[in-house]
Every structure is written in C-alpha cells, then in structure tokens.
Design a protein around this motif. Structure first.
Motif, short mmCIF file in Angstrom:
data_model
loop_
_atom_site.label_atom_id
_atom_site.label_comp_id
_atom_site.label_asym_id
_atom_site.label_seq_id
_atom_site.Cartn_x
_atom_site.Cartn_y
_atom_site.Cartn_z
N ILE A 8 0.83 -1.20 0.00
CA ILE A 8 0.00 0.00 0.00
C ILE A 8 0.87 1.26 0.00
CG2 ILE A 8 -1.81 -1.23 1.26
CD1 ILE A 8 -1.00 0.42 3.76
N VAL A 9 0.20 2.40 -0.14
CA VAL A 9 0.87 3.69 0.00
C VAL A 9 0.47 4.28 1.36
CG1 VAL A 9 1.01 6.08 -0.82
CG2 VAL A 9 0.99 4.18 -2.46
N VAL A 10 1.48 4.64 2.14
CA VAL A 10 1.27 5.30 3.42
C VAL A 10 1.71 6.75 3.25
CG1 VAL A 10 1.86 5.37 5.87
CG2 VAL A 10 1.73 3.16 4.67
N ALA A 11 0.80 7.69 3.48
CA ALA A 11 1.08 9.12 3.32
C ALA A 11 1.16 9.76 4.70
CB ALA A 11 -0.02 9.78 2.50
N ILE A 12 2.29 10.37 5.00
CA ILE A 12 2.50 11.02 6.30
C ILE A 12 2.69 12.52 6.09
CG2 ILE A 12 3.92 11.13 8.37
CD1 ILE A 12 4.68 8.23 7.94
N ASP A 13 1.76 13.29 6.63
CA ASP A 13 1.83 14.74 6.54
C ASP A 13 1.99 15.34 7.93
OD1 ASP A 13 1.39 15.43 3.71
OD2 ASP A 13 -0.55 14.46 3.98
N GLY A 14 2.33 16.63 7.97
CA GLY A 14 2.46 17.31 9.24
C GLY A 14 3.30 18.56 9.08
N PRO A 15 3.33 19.40 10.10
CA PRO A 15 4.08 20.66 10.02
C PRO A 15 5.58 20.45 10.07
CG PRO A 15 3.19 20.35 12.21
CD PRO A 15 2.61 19.25 11.37
N ALA A 16 6.32 21.51 9.90
CA ALA A 16 7.78 21.47 9.91
C ALA A 16 8.29 20.89 11.21
CB ALA A 16 8.35 22.88 9.70
N ALA A 17 9.31 20.04 11.11
CA ALA A 17 9.99 19.45 12.27
C ALA A 17 9.08 18.59 13.13
CB ALA A 17 10.64 20.54 13.12
N SER A 18 8.03 18.03 12.53
CA SER A 18 7.17 17.13 13.28
C SER A 18 7.68 15.69 13.23
CB SER A 18 5.73 17.18 12.75
OG SER A 18 5.67 16.85 11.38
#
Length: 230
Positions: A8-18
């Motif tokens: 699968i594709v795992v997408a990880i987002d978040g702010p800078a330096a998270s």
C-alpha cells in the motif's frame, strides 16, 4: 508480508519538524517499503536554483523549461530514491542552512509543485511506499490507503530539531527562538494558495508530543499492517 497482504501507500503529513521524514523512513524500513521524502525533491530544486545564482526574488518567474534545465533526477534506490543535479549526487547539500532558509519559498510556487507532482506520483505506482510531506495525503496521493497527520507542540518540535543539529540539550532561549521560526514556517505552509498544509479528512491524527520515536514508528507501522491486510 504474508500472501494475504498487499503493498500500500502510506502518506504522512504534518508541520515542519514534526518528524515526518525520519518517522517515514523508519516505518518504511519496518514494512520493507521504499521511502519517499517529498521535501528532498523541493530541496533539490532550491539547491539547483541557488547553485545557478538565481536570486529567490526571481524564482516566481521559473518556468517548466527552466526547471527541466536544472537536470534534477530521482532514481529508485534500495530503500528510497537517489537525487542528483546534473548527474551529481546532492548528498547533504540539500540540508544546508541556505537551503533550509529558502525551501519554503520554493515549495510555495505553483509551477514548481506542478512540475514535481508527476515525479512524486510516479514513485508511488504499485504501492510499497511510505511518503512524507505537507500535501502528500491531500494532493499527491489522495487515494493512499493510510494517511497519517503528525502533530506536536512547537516547543517539542524545536527541541527535537535542535538536538538533531547540535547533539546537546538546547537551553530555553534556543528552544523559544526555534519554536518561533517553526510557527512562522507553519503559517507560510498553511496560508499558501497552492497545496496548503492541512489534514486530509480521512487522515489519522497522531500527536507525537508525548511519544518516543520508536513508539510513533510502531503506531504507524501497526496501522499500515492492518490496512495492508495483515
């Protein structure tokens, strides 16, 4: 993986330096997937522009032809992607202070994001990928089977970043100054007209403030295994 699992594709987002990139890399290793650090692609474009002596105030005039002329290439590697500019590996140069200071500006440009979108999506074809960035789950891979949105208090993000850079416990003043820079980076990313930083509607929110690095990696890897049909 067993025969019942799928890549699968795992997408990880978040702010800078998270901790997106380091976490995604570790999750990919635990799953036997390839890691896609989208920020590295934007850093490579930034480095290429700086190397060519193009001042930041002229970057909004960059065209697709200009970007193509930078000769940025990404080749699949064993655990990720190897980036080069004009045939020369970028190495640690994309993590320089100068690139750090200007990459947000480059990443906010619509022509740059449009130019890189196809390359990022091509990397995810066939699954078996853990990708991180600030619009991975909303723009690049909106159909990803698992979307994670990392959050963390600015002061803790600042402390972690300073530890990575200096390998010593920073004092309170250093943490406050770095936290202020990160909050401003968040403001830029959240307010940009193209692909702003935001949580996908179907993303799993993971607050890493109280978690150790190993704990957050295990949490995401467990969710990914479940989505993959373990």
């Amino acid at each position: 993986m067993n025969d019942q699992q799928r890549d699968i594709v795992v997408a990880i987002d978040g702010p800078a330096a998270s901790g997106k990139s380091s976490t995604a890399k570790a999750v990919a290793a635990s799953l036997g997937y390839r890691h896609l650090d989208s920020g590295a692609f934007y850093r490579a474009v930034t480095l290429a522009a700086l190397d060519r002596g193009i001042p930041p105030e002229q970057w909004d005039a960059l065209s697709a032809a200009d970007l193509h002329a930078f000769e940025i290439n990404a080749e699949p590697a064993d655990t990720g992607f190897a980036l080069s500019i004009g045939g020369e590996a970028v190495g640690d140069r994309i993590r320089s202070l100068e690139v750090n200071a200007q990459v947000a500006r480059m990443a906010a440009l619509p022509p740059v994001r449009a130019w890189l979108l196809d390359a990022l999506r091509a990397a995810g074809r066939g699954g078996g990928l853990v990708a991180d960035g600030r619009d991975i789950g909303t723009v690049v891979f909106p159909e990803a089977e698992l979307k994670i949105f990392l959050i963390c208090e600015p002061e803790e993000r600042a402390r972690r970043r300073l530890l990575q850079q200096g390998r010593r416990e920073p004092d309170a003043a250093e943490v406050r100054a770095e936290a202020s820079r990160l909050v401003e980076r968040d403001r830029i990313d959240e307010s940009r007209a193209v692909a702003p930083l935001r949580q996908a509607d179907d993303a799993v929110i993971l607050d890493t403030t109280p978690l150790s690095f190993d704990e957050q990696v295990r949490a995401i890897a467990t969710l990914a295994a479940e989505r993959a049909g373990a």
